[in-house]
Write a protein that holds these residues in place. Structure first.
Motif, mmCIF file in Angstrom:
data_model
loop_
_atom_site.group_PDB
_atom_site.id
_atom_site.type_symbol
_atom_site.label_atom_id
_atom_site.label_comp_id
_atom_site.label_asym_id
_atom_site.label_seq_id
_atom_site.Cartn_x
_atom_site.Cartn_y
_atom_site.Cartn_z
ATOM 1 N N HIS A 37 -0.304 3.169 4.735
ATOM 2 C CA HIS A 37 0.188 1.714 5.041
ATOM 3 C C HIS A 37 -1.058 0.778 4.999
ATOM 4 C CE1 HIS A 37 4.165 3.028 6.365
ATOM 5 N NE2 HIS A 37 3.610 4.014 6.876
ATOM 6 N N GLN A 38 -2.298 1.392 4.771
ATOM 7 C CA GLN A 38 -3.521 0.444 4.507
ATOM 8 C C GLN A 38 -3.970 0.494 3.235
ATOM 9 O OE1 GLN A 38 -4.563 -1.070 7.473
ATOM 10 N NE2 GLN A 38 -2.692 -0.144 8.423
ATOM 11 N N THR A 39 -3.893 1.523 2.387
ATOM 12 C CA THR A 39 -4.547 1.435 1.048
ATOM 13 C C THR A 39 -3.851 2.467 0.026
ATOM 14 O OG1 THR A 39 -6.657 1.803 0.248
ATOM 15 C CG2 THR A 39 -6.000 3.565 1.615
ATOM 16 N N ASN A 40 -4.040 2.069 -1.223
ATOM 17 C CA ASN A 40 -3.410 2.897 -2.268
ATOM 18 C C ASN A 40 -4.127 4.181 -2.375
ATOM 19 O OD1 ASN A 40 -1.292 1.015 -2.507
ATOM 20 N ND2 ASN A 40 -2.286 0.073 -4.222
ATOM 21 N N PHE A 41 -3.781 5.463 -2.505
ATOM 22 C CA PHE A 41 -4.276 6.342 -2.855
ATOM 23 C C PHE A 41 -3.116 7.386 -3.666
ATOM 24 C CE2 PHE A 41 -3.082 7.125 1.332
ATOM 25 C CZ PHE A 41 -2.616 8.635 1.386
ATOM 26 N N SER A 42 -3.699 8.514 -4.054
ATOM 27 C CA SER A 42 -2.902 9.552 -4.460
ATOM 28 C C SER A 42 -3.231 10.813 -4.319
ATOM 29 C CB SER A 42 -2.704 9.444 -6.125
ATOM 30 O OG SER A 42 -3.872 9.542 -6.638
ATOM 31 N N VAL A 43 -2.231 11.859 -4.188
ATOM 32 C CA VAL A 43 -2.524 13.402 -4.110
ATOM 33 C C VAL A 43 -1.732 13.928 -5.198
ATOM 34 C CG1 VAL A 43 -2.674 13.225 -1.571
ATOM 35 C CG2 VAL A 43 -0.258 13.656 -2.595
ATOM 36 N N GLY A 44 -2.448 15.071 -5.521
ATOM 37 C CA GLY A 44 -1.892 15.808 -6.919
ATOM 38 C C GLY A 44 -2.346 17.155 -6.891
ATOM 39 N N CYS A 45 -1.753 17.721 -7.791
ATOM 40 C CA CYS A 45 -1.772 19.138 -8.460
ATOM 41 C C CYS A 45 -1.722 19.411 -9.972
ATOM 42 C CB CYS A 45 -0.842 20.128 -7.703
ATOM 43 S SG CYS A 45 -0.856 21.754 -8.061
ATOM 44 N N MET A 56 0.823 -1.204 0.102
ATOM 45 C CA MET A 56 -0.089 0.123 -0.108
ATOM 46 C C MET A 56 0.945 1.134 0.058
ATOM 47 S SD MET A 56 -2.969 -1.357 0.304
ATOM 48 C CE MET A 56 -2.438 -2.796 -0.683
ATOM 49 N N SER A 57 0.466 2.214 -0.631
ATOM 50 C CA SER A 57 1.376 3.554 -0.734
ATOM 51 C C SER A 57 0.495 4.775 -1.194
ATOM 52 C CB SER A 57 2.383 3.410 -1.755
ATOM 53 O OG SER A 57 1.940 3.099 -3.005
ATOM 54 N N LEU A 91 -2.377 16.081 -11.480
ATOM 55 C CA LEU A 91 -3.956 15.752 -11.786
ATOM 56 C C LEU A 91 -4.170 16.218 -13.568
ATOM 57 C CD1 LEU A 91 -5.361 17.824 -9.093
ATOM 58 C CD2 LEU A 91 -5.142 15.349 -8.933
ATOM 59 N N GLY A 92 -4.932 15.193 -13.928
ATOM 60 C CA GLY A 92 -5.318 15.439 -15.223
ATOM 61 C C GLY A 92 -4.547 14.344 -16.167
ATOM 62 N N SER A 93 -3.628 13.656 -15.420
ATOM 63 C CA SER A 93 -2.504 12.569 -16.194
ATOM 64 C C SER A 93 -3.375 11.012 -16.065
ATOM 65 C CB SER A 93 -1.207 12.690 -15.694
ATOM 66 O OG SER A 93 -1.530 12.061 -14.131
ATOM 67 N N ALA A 94 -3.086 10.258 -16.869
ATOM 68 C CA ALA A 94 -3.743 9.158 -16.930
ATOM 69 C C ALA A 94 -3.447 8.294 -15.523
ATOM 70 C CB ALA A 94 -3.141 8.086 -17.965
ATOM 71 N N ARG A 95 -4.377 7.848 -14.856
ATOM 72 C CA ARG A 95 -4.249 6.910 -13.568
ATOM 73 C C ARG A 95 -3.373 5.812 -13.850
ATOM 74 N NH1 ARG A 95 -8.501 8.306 -9.618
ATOM 75 N NH2 ARG A 95 -9.759 10.004 -10.930
ATOM 76 N N ALA A 96 -2.722 5.414 -12.937
ATOM 77 C CA ALA A 96 -1.911 4.125 -12.810
ATOM 78 C C ALA A 96 -3.015 3.040 -12.606
ATOM 79 C CB ALA A 96 -0.804 3.983 -11.608
ATOM 80 N N ARG A 97 -2.725 1.872 -12.814
ATOM 81 C CA ARG A 97 -3.685 0.874 -12.524
ATOM 82 C C ARG A 97 -3.957 0.671 -10.967
ATOM 83 N NH1 ARG A 97 -2.884 -4.292 -11.395
ATOM 84 N NH2 ARG A 97 -0.469 -4.138 -11.446
ATOM 85 N N ASP A 98 -2.990 0.694 -10.151
ATOM 86 C CA ASP A 98 -3.365 0.417 -8.811
ATOM 87 C C ASP A 98 -3.131 1.830 -8.101
ATOM 88 O OD1 ASP A 98 -0.608 1.203 -9.128
ATOM 89 O OD2 ASP A 98 -0.088 -0.577 -7.828
ATOM 90 N N GLU A 99 -3.616 3.103 -8.602
ATOM 91 C CA GLU A 99 -3.345 4.188 -7.835
ATOM 92 C C GLU A 99 -4.477 4.531 -6.702
ATOM 93 O OE1 GLU A 99 -4.038 8.921 -9.285
ATOM 94 O OE2 GLU A 99 -2.715 7.724 -10.442
ATOM 95 N N GLY A 100 -5.697 4.101 -6.713
ATOM 96 C CA GLY A 100 -6.717 4.252 -5.836
ATOM 97 C C GLY A 100 -7.198 5.489 -5.834
#
Length: 130
Positions: free
Chosen positions: A95-103, A1-2, A8-17
Motif C-alpha cells: 500500500h506504500q510502494t511498488n515491488f514484485s515477488v517471483g520465481c 502502489m501494489s 524471474l528472468g522476465s522483462a520488468r514492467a516500467r513501474d514494477e519497483g
C-alpha cells in the motif's frame, strides 16, 4: 502502489519497483552482480520459497490431488512465525510502494507464487492482477 507476481528472468514492467526472488537457489551460471541487470531479482528472499522437500513435491506433481497436497504443505510452511511476519510486512508495504515477488517457473498456476498471491491477498495486500 501494489505488489506484482512475476516470473524471474522476465522483462520488468516500467513501474514494477524492487524485485524479490522468492526462490530456494540463485540462478545458475549467472554472476551475483548480474542478477538485477538480467531481471532475476534485486533482493533474494528464500524465506518465502518452499522447502527443498516441497520443491521436489511440486516438481513431481502430475495431477490435481498431488498439486493440492503441495499447496496445503506450502501454506503450512508459510504459517511459521518468520514467514508469517514477512508476508504481513509485504502486504502492508504493497500500500506504500511498488515491488514484485517471483520465481523461475514458467506457469504461475503450477508454481508456489500462485500460493503467495493468495496469501498476500488474504492479508489485504494490493496485488496487481496478472
Amino acid at each position: 502502489m501494489s505488489v506484482s507476481i512475476v516470473q524471474l528472468g522476465s522483462a520488468r514492467a516500467r513501474d514494477e519497483g524492487l524485485r524479490l526472488g522468492t526462490v530456494r537457489r540463485p540462478p545458475r551460471g549467472v554472476p551475483k552482480r548480474e542478477f538485477a541487470a538480467r531481471d532475476y531479482y534485486d533482493l533474494w528472499l528464500p524465506l518465502l520459497s518452499p522447502s527443498p522437500a516441497l520443491v521436489k513435491l511440486a516438481q513431481s506433481s502430475r495431477n490435481e490431488p498431488e498439486w493440492a497436497r503441495f499447496r496445503r504443505q506450502f501454506r503450512t510452511e508459510m504459517r511459521q512465525p518468520e514467514a508469517k511476519t514477512m508476508l504481513d510486512l509485504l502486504a502492508a508495504l504493497s500500500h506504500q510502494t511498488n515491488f514484485s515477488v517471483g520465481c523461475y517457473c514458467e506457469s504461475e498456476s503450477h508454481c508456489h507464487r500462485s500460493v503467495l498471491r493468495e496469501l498476500l491477498t488474504e492479508r489485504g495486500a494490493n496485488v496487481k492482477r496478472s
